[in-house]
Scaffold this active site. Structure first.
Site, mmCIF file in Angstrom:
data_model
loop_
_atom_site.group_PDB
_atom_site.id
_atom_site.type_symbol
_atom_site.label_atom_id
_atom_site.label_comp_id
_atom_site.label_asym_id
_atom_site.label_seq_id
_atom_site.Cartn_x
_atom_site.Cartn_y
_atom_site.Cartn_z
ATOM 1 N N HIS A 243 4.653 19.697 -32.793
ATOM 2 C CA HIS A 243 4.845 18.495 -31.980
ATOM 3 C C HIS A 243 5.491 18.878 -30.660
ATOM 4 O O HIS A 243 6.313 19.799 -30.599
ATOM 5 C CB HIS A 243 5.718 17.469 -32.716
ATOM 6 C CG HIS A 243 5.680 16.105 -32.100
ATOM 7 N ND1 HIS A 243 6.501 15.735 -31.058
ATOM 8 C CD2 HIS A 243 4.901 15.025 -32.365
ATOM 9 C CE1 HIS A 243 6.241 14.479 -30.722
ATOM 10 N NE2 HIS A 243 5.262 14.035 -31.494
ATOM 11 N N GLU A 302 0.764 13.080 -37.963
ATOM 12 C CA GLU A 302 -0.684 13.002 -38.147
ATOM 13 C C GLU A 302 -1.108 13.403 -39.560
ATOM 14 O O GLU A 302 -2.073 12.859 -40.106
ATOM 15 C CB GLU A 302 -1.378 13.914 -37.132
ATOM 16 C CG GLU A 302 -1.188 13.487 -35.688
ATOM 17 C CD GLU A 302 -1.525 14.611 -34.722
ATOM 18 O OE1 GLU A 302 -1.943 15.691 -35.191
ATOM 19 O OE2 GLU A 302 -1.355 14.409 -33.512
#
Length: 357
Positions: A243, A302
């Site tokens: 991320h 995700e």
């Protein structure tokens, strides 16, 4: 600065992303205190405190009324719109909504994706769109409009947790796009359309679907180690890991993993699918840490988003639209905040082209 890394572009009371410690705070409350414990309507009452000034019960009623109003636009789903992707059809329907800066417009824009996404999915499948239920909660109604029946409690709770988890997340690409447009005083509708355009990109909201492609390719837990080793050897990216902001594990991943566990315990999740995902996650983290020791590559939102939305019956091509159904609350709240407290956003660029003769 390329990518605007570390540039402060706004002051906000809406959310804080603490990347170093892996914490997400929404309106003064940690995600741990909200996800699975507070409804989406409850989080909206926090995010929209300066916009609509309603408590959770008030938001629930107002949002149900707004869903009914949004359903009127479903009549415009003609063959041309149905030939588009789900996200593009959603964008076209959203463009039909008003562009004001009032509470009624705010609620309509927030309610609409939960109506439009199920309608587009059903119409693409040759089924009729289903009208909202004024007596249902937002997550419950979204699933009912998708499947044609009232969802069981665990499924509605799982979607509610997802909507809460993605409702706001600092100054991400789509939220920044919303604030830029709102700063021009173009209206909430224009701000939401700009945000949706940014969310459509595969580097932002378009990413969860490929996680399922990865799980399908691995197929069995015992194949995870070899498959991941092969991908890394070819220099491929493992979807669902890493991320831009978080230097540790994404707290939203934990919130959704817990929601999946509850869904599975209630019989709403394929346990073998969850076991496969856990094997892939464990092996991916092990090999990523060994192969790239200098980089922070932890599980992100995700990975478990893909599993959760699949378990709830949303097709992969609808995942970005479902993401929008949760994040739109944050977009509208940020648009209001930018209008109330900000100036026209006008950064500078540095020219590096050839000099004029």
């Amino acid at each position: 600065m390329s990518g605007l890394d570390d540039v402060i572009a706004a002051e906000t009371v809406l959310s804080e992303v603490d990347g170093a410690n892996g914490r997400l705070v929404i309106c003064g409350q940690s995600l741990d205190a909200l996800a699975g414990k507070t409804s989406y309507e409850g989080v909206l009452s926090l995010l929209l405190a300066e916009t609509v000034d309603l408590d959770t019960a008030g938001v629930r009623v107002a949002l149900a009324t707004a869903r009914l109003r949004a359903f009127e636009e479903v009549a415009h789903l003609d063959p041309t719109l149905l030939s588009l992707s789900i996200t593009e059809a959603l964008r076209a329907l959203m463009a039909r909504l008003p562009d004001g800066e009032d509470a009624e417009t705010a609620l309509l824009l927030i309610a609409a994706p939960a109506v439009f996404v199920p309608a587009v999915v059903r119409r693409k499948a040759g089924l009729g769109a289903l009208a909202p239920d004024l007596n249902a909660g937002h997550a419950t109604d979204m699933l009912a409009m998708l499947h044609g029946q009232v969802p069981y409690v665990e499924a509605a709770a799982a979607l509610d947790t997802y909507l809460v988890t993605v409702s706001d997340h600092g100054l991400n690409a789509s939220t920044f796009a919303a604030r830029v447009v709102a700063s021009t005083r173009a209206g909430y509708g224009s701000a939401v359309l700009a945000a949706l355009g940014a969310l459509k990109g595969p580097l932002h909201g378009g990413a969860p679907g490929p996680v399922l492609d990865m799980l399908d390719a691995v197929a069995r837990p015992e194949h995870a180690a070899d498959w991941i080793a092969g991908e890394l050897a070819r220099g491929e990216r493992l979807m669902g890991f890493g991320h831009r902001i978080y230097r540790v594990r994404d707290p939203r991943a934990d919130a959704l993993k817990s929601a999946l566990a509850r869904l599975g315990a209630g019989g709403g999740m394929d346990i073998t699918r969850l076991a496969l995902a856990e094997a892939v996650e464990t092996e991916a983290l092990k090999q990523l840490h060994a192969a790239k020791p200098g980089r922070v590559l932890e599980t992100n939102v995700e990975f478990f988003t893909a599993l959760l939305l699949e378990a709830l019956g949303f097709p992969r091509e609808a995942f970005t639209g479902v993401f929008a159904a949760g994040r739109v609350g944050g977009w509208v709240a940020h648009a209001h905040e930018q209008i109330a407290t900000g100036r026209l956003i006008r950064p500078q660029s540095r020219y590096i082209g050839p000099k004029a003769a």
